[in-house]
Design a protein around this motif. Structure first.
Motif, PDB file in Angstrom:
ATOM      1  N   GLY A 130      16.972 -69.250  17.045  1.00 50.20           N
ATOM      2  CA  GLY A 130      17.091 -68.175  18.040  1.00 50.20           C
ATOM      3  C   GLY A 130      16.772 -68.696  19.431  1.00 50.20           C
ATOM      4  N   PHE A 131      17.620 -69.614  19.934  1.00 49.65           N
ATOM      5  CA  PHE A 131      17.272 -70.307  21.188  1.00 49.65           C
ATOM      6  C   PHE A 131      17.474 -69.432  22.429  1.00 49.65           C
ATOM      7  N   GLY A 132      18.163 -68.312  22.306  1.00 50.60           N
ATOM      8  CA  GLY A 132      18.309 -67.374  23.440  1.00 50.60           C
ATOM      9  C   GLY A 132      18.909 -68.044  24.669  1.00 50.60           C
ATOM     10  N   GLU A 153      21.693 -69.747  16.524  1.00 50.92           N
ATOM     11  CA  GLU A 153      21.704 -68.435  17.194  1.00 50.92           C
ATOM     12  C   GLU A 153      22.709 -67.529  16.504  1.00 50.92           C
ATOM     13  N   ILE A 154      22.488 -66.214  16.635  1.00 46.56           N
ATOM     14  CA  ILE A 154      23.494 -65.272  16.136  1.00 46.56           C
ATOM     15  C   ILE A 154      24.075 -64.434  17.281  1.00 46.56           C
ATOM     16  N   HIS A 155      23.561 -64.651  18.496  1.00 45.19           N
ATOM     17  CA  HIS A 155      24.012 -63.881  19.655  1.00 45.19           C
ATOM     18  C   HIS A 155      25.070 -64.696  20.393  1.00 45.19           C
ATOM     19  N   TYR A 179      24.842 -68.876  13.128  1.00 42.27           N
ATOM     20  CA  TYR A 179      24.508 -68.628  11.722  1.00 42.27           C
ATOM     21  C   TYR A 179      23.124 -68.012  11.637  1.00 42.27           C
ATOM     22  N   ASP A 180      22.863 -67.335  10.572  1.00 40.82           N
ATOM     23  CA  ASP A 180      21.533 -66.766  10.352  1.00 40.82           C
ATOM     24  C   ASP A 180      20.577 -67.899   9.965  1.00 40.82           C
ATOM     25  N   ALA A 181      19.559 -68.104  10.789  1.00 48.55           N
ATOM     26  CA  ALA A 181      18.654 -69.244  10.584  1.00 48.55           C
ATOM     27  C   ALA A 181      17.966 -69.177   9.231  1.00 48.55           C
ATOM     28  N   ARG A 182      17.782 -67.962   8.725  1.00 49.99           N
ATOM     29  CA  ARG A 182      17.077 -67.833   7.453  1.00 49.99           C
ATOM     30  C   ARG A 182      17.879 -68.459   6.326  1.00 49.99           C
ATOM     31  N   HIS A 199      10.561 -69.551  18.627  1.00 44.27           N
ATOM     32  CA  HIS A 199       9.876 -69.045  19.825  1.00 44.27           C
ATOM     33  C   HIS A 199      10.278 -67.607  20.115  1.00 44.27           C
ATOM     34  N   PHE A 200       9.310 -66.758  20.179  1.00 45.62           N
ATOM     35  CA  PHE A 200       9.502 -65.334  20.506  1.00 45.62           C
ATOM     36  C   PHE A 200      10.575 -64.679  19.633  1.00 45.62           C
ATOM     37  N   VAL A 202      12.397 -61.937  17.299  1.00 44.29           N
ATOM     38  CA  VAL A 202      12.390 -60.464  17.394  1.00 44.29           C
ATOM     39  C   VAL A 202      11.357 -59.942  16.380  1.00 44.29           C
ATOM     40  N   SER A 268      10.164 -69.970  28.348  1.00 45.77           N
ATOM     41  CA  SER A 268      11.449 -69.267  28.249  1.00 45.77           C
ATOM     42  C   SER A 268      11.415 -68.013  29.120  1.00 45.77           C
ATOM     43  N   TYR A 270      11.632 -65.004  28.159  1.00 49.11           N
ATOM     44  CA  TYR A 270      10.735 -64.018  27.544  1.00 49.11           C
ATOM     45  C   TYR A 270       9.296 -64.323  27.904  1.00 49.11           C
TER      46      TYR A 270
HETATM   47  C1  SAM Z   1      13.539 -62.454  21.642  1.00 43.04           C
HETATM   48  S1  SAM Z   1      14.804 -63.650  21.671  1.00 43.04           S
HETATM   49  C2  SAM Z   1      13.960 -65.152  22.096  1.00 43.04           C
HETATM   50  C3  SAM Z   1      14.884 -66.200  22.619  1.00 43.04           C
HETATM   51  C4  SAM Z   1      14.231 -67.562  22.956  1.00 43.04           C
HETATM   52  N1  SAM Z   1      13.659 -68.209  21.795  1.00 43.04           N
HETATM   53  C5  SAM Z   1      13.191 -67.410  24.040  1.00 43.04           C
HETATM   54  O1  SAM Z   1      12.034 -67.726  23.784  1.00 43.04           O
HETATM   55  O2  SAM Z   1      13.569 -66.984  25.138  1.00 43.04           O
HETATM   56  C6  SAM Z   1      15.140 -63.884  19.938  1.00 43.04           C
HETATM   57  C7  SAM Z   1      16.449 -64.609  19.681  1.00 43.04           C
HETATM   58  O3  SAM Z   1      16.563 -64.879  18.276  1.00 43.04           O
HETATM   59  C8  SAM Z   1      17.906 -64.643  17.875  1.00 43.04           C
HETATM   60  N2  SAM Z   1      17.856 -64.342  16.438  1.00 43.04           N
HETATM   61  C9  SAM Z   1      17.353 -63.220  15.844  1.00 43.04           C
HETATM   62  N3  SAM Z   1      17.449 -63.319  14.504  1.00 43.04           N
HETATM   63  C10 SAM Z   1      18.025 -64.532  14.232  1.00 43.04           C
HETATM   64  C11 SAM Z   1      18.391 -65.200  13.039  1.00 43.04           C
HETATM   65  N4  SAM Z   1      18.172 -64.631  11.849  1.00 43.04           N
HETATM   66  N5  SAM Z   1      18.958 -66.416  13.119  1.00 43.04           N
HETATM   67  C12 SAM Z   1      19.192 -66.989  14.344  1.00 43.04           C
HETATM   68  N6  SAM Z   1      18.868 -66.395  15.510  1.00 43.04           N
HETATM   69  C13 SAM Z   1      18.278 -65.190  15.463  1.00 43.04           C
HETATM   70  C14 SAM Z   1      18.352 -63.480  18.732  1.00 43.04           C
HETATM   71  O4  SAM Z   1      19.758 -63.428  18.861  1.00 43.04           O
HETATM   72  C15 SAM Z   1      17.664 -63.790  20.060  1.00 43.04           C
HETATM   73  O5  SAM Z   1      18.479 -64.560  20.912  1.00 43.04           O
END
Ligand code: SAM
Length: 391
Positions: A130-132, A153-155, A179-182, A199-200, A202, A268, A270
């Motif tokens: 989830g590198f955002g 990332e999934i976004h 892809y879903d990291a899980r 990092h951070f 959801v 980041s 966030y």
């Molecule tokens: C709150 S943001 C934090 C982004 C970044 N790590 C930062 O610190 O600014 C969480 C990110 O995780 C991604 N994300 C959420 N669930 C995920 C998953 N299952 N696999 C990959 N990415 C995921 C979201 O799309 C979002 O971009």
């Protein structure tokens, strides 16, 4: 998405080779399906075009399940099909699809098959989940050129943004995956990862099953980490910190480090926001102390005893079947000829279902065009699909 709207078209005899493309067969809707599908092969890759009747016209486009990249290939396939099928074209959007942009993005953005078939192993791997905005990912990649970074990332807009930055900074040690990291961790070889950054994430206070950190994620992280490698969670949510700490401590033996309000070399978007608001930032670092067993991703996904019978058509039922940790949903059925069917289905884990087709004829059954990925949920679902198709 590339598409062509036509007033009419003429089906032609298949298989038929036209230039780089081979048109393999037409599949007609039989149960719950509305569109006609056309199987196309280019080199080693096969995919489907979909012909959808909409009022007085037909829309021809790429089928979502088998879509291939770059989109440029789909555009070429559509043009070739339409020439051959003598389409009376009303309009299309093909001129908007350019080859160069797609090719550039493809260098850094990989699909799951790439990682399953040829996981890069020549450098130590660092993963960011989830590198955002990708600030942390790109900073780490620039400062550690001897490591290979995989950003998950999934976004999609975040991925697009990161792809531009990677090209701009001319980085050659970053790969991204949508892809879903899980689930991604299931396909990473054992003992090759130096760091996993989360990092951070959801916090998902109302939907805890969607959280990245879980018992299974910690177990998979431990497997992929090399001895001494770390899983690093950073969060502003005290509730997420407490929840995660409890999970980490649930393990029989674990080496943990807990930090509070220790700045990172790069913060980041966030983090900046939370610090401005005076929030506390928590870190949990799990240090792997084990050497894990090698991973086996070679499950064959073959059907031993399924073949065409009219019973398959008569007994077709499209209600989803839900089992303990996977599901199976036979969605649509198509007919290719009097003894050849195409089944569209979804199955596997609830979080990341697999969408596939199965071709069934007198010789047997096989996934089209590619086998599923060898996740635990997919293997269980496959065995059940074989049973269901034999009932
Ligand atoms: C709150 S943001 C934090 C982004 C970044 N790590 C930062 O610190 O600014 C969480 C990110 O995780 C991604 N994300 C959420 N669930 C995920 C998953 N299952 N696999 C990959 N990415 C995921 C979201 O799309 C979002 O971009």
């Amino acid at each position: 998405m590339p598409h062509i709207a036509v007033k009419d078209f003429k089906e032609f005899e298949t298989p038929k080779r036209v230039g780089d493309f081979e048109f393999l067969w037409f599949a007609k809707p039989l149960k719950r399906a509305k569109e006609t599908l056309v199987a196309v092969k280019k080199g080693n890759e096969s995919f489907l075009l979909e012909i959808h009747k909409k009022g007085e016209k037909y829309i021809i486009k790429s089928d979502k399940i088998t879509r291939i990249s770059p989109l440029y290939v789909v555009k070429e396939a559509l043009k070739t099909f339409c020439d051959e099928a003598k389409c009376q074209v009303l309009y299309d959007n093909l001129s908007t699809i350019k080859p160069s942009h797609a090719a550039k993005a493809k260098d850094y953005l990989k699909d799951i098959e790439f990682f399953i078939n040829s996981f890069p192993k020549d450098k130590e791997v660092w993963i960011e989940v989830g590198f955002g905005s990708a600030r942390h990912l790109l900073y780490q990649a620039q400062h550690n050129p001897d490591k290979l970074f995989i950003g998950i990332e999934i976004h999609k807009p975040s991925i697009e943004q990161a792809l531009k930055q990677i090209a701009l900074k001319k980085l050659d040690n970053v790969l991204l995956i949508d892809y879903d990291a899980r689930l991604f961790l299931e396909f990473v070889p054992s003992n090759i990862v130096g760091k996993i950054f989360v990092h951070f994430p959801v916090p998902w206070n109302k939907k805890p099953h969607r959280r990245v950190i879980s018992k299974g994620f910690i177990k998979e992280s431990e497997r992929v980490l090399k001895k001494g490698g770390t899983l690093e969670l950073r969060t502003d949510s005290k509730a997420y910190f407490d929840y995660s700490l409890e999970l980490f401590l649930d393990q029989k033996q674990v080496d943990l480090k807990v930090l509070k309000n220790i700045p990172n070399p790069v913060s980041s978007k966030y983090e900046d926001r939370w610090v401005r608001l005076g929030k506390d930032i928590y870190d949990i670092k799990m240090i792997s102390s084990v050497i894990s067993q090698e991973l086996d991703t070679s499950y064959p996904f073959e059907f031993e005893s399924v073949e065409f019978s009219t019973h398959l058509v008569d007994s077709f039922e499209s209600t989803p079947r839900v089992y303990e940790d996977f599901f199976i949903h036979f969605e649509k059925l198509y007919q290719i000829d009097e003894s050849k069917l195409l089944l569209e289905l979804s199955f596997g884990s609830f979080d990341r279902p697999e969408h596939k087709y199965i071709l069934i004829d007198k010789e047997g059954a096989r996934y089209f065009p590619k086998k599923p990925v060898a996740s635990g949920a997919n293997i269980k679902a496959h065995k059940k699909i074989e049973e269901l198709l034999n009932e």
